[in-house]
Design a protein around this motif. Sequence first.
Motif, PDB file in Angstrom:
ATOM      1  N   ARG A   1       0.425  -1.619  -0.058  1.00 48.83           N
ATOM      2  CA  ARG A   1       0.014   0.296   0.655  1.00 48.83           C
ATOM      3  C   ARG A   1       1.000   1.452  -0.006  1.00 48.83           C
TER       4      ARG A   1
ATOM      5  N   ALA B   1       2.858   1.766  -3.809  1.00 53.47           N
ATOM      6  CA  ALA B   1       1.413   1.931  -4.524  1.00 53.47           C
ATOM      7  C   ALA B   1       1.168   3.549  -3.973  1.00 53.47           C
TER       8      ALA B   1
ATOM      9  N   LEU C   1       2.040  -0.478 -11.576  1.00 50.22           N
ATOM     10  CA  LEU C   1       0.808  -0.183 -10.851  1.00 50.22           C
ATOM     11  C   LEU C   1       1.777   1.566 -11.463  1.00 50.22           C
TER      12      LEU C   1
END
Length: 169
Positions: free
Chosen positions: A69, A72, A91
């Motif tokens: 997370r 990202a 991504l």
Amino acid sequence: GLGAPVVVHPGAACVARRWPVSRWHTVVAALAASHRVVVTGTQAEASLCHEVVAGTNSAEDVCGRLSPRDLAQLVARARLLLCGDTGVAHLATALGTPSVLLFGPTPPSAWGPSIDQQLHQVLWHPEVTASGDPHADQVDPRLLAITTEEVLTAAEGMLTTAHCPPAGG
């Protein structure tokens, strides 16, 4: 400053897709002179990342310290992502983050970004003869054909135009 970073992800699961550390180091050192640079990777790539940032003073090494997370979120905030043909590239495509992607052995037509083409610059040398084996135990010749100058030119081009809408778009 603490503005949006340039994220560099030098690793890849297989040797065939790993651009040489010395070249990543050259790129990071050059970019860190005028941009905030953050180098990412897995815990297993810690020594690789350490080599990439060594002696660059300002480049941050967050290798092995980010959850998926956090990674990202970092990519989402980034001004630019530089990496090989690896998961982080997808991504950037998904998040609309500009990227410079180094391809070889697998053609970008197979795994490269298929949306927002103006945001992603793919470096790829199809003219170089190579086995095309993504699991080979040596760096793919097509990847080796990509020079540090090529990567820096692409990166600087993206950094100066990334905030502008595409011409005629």
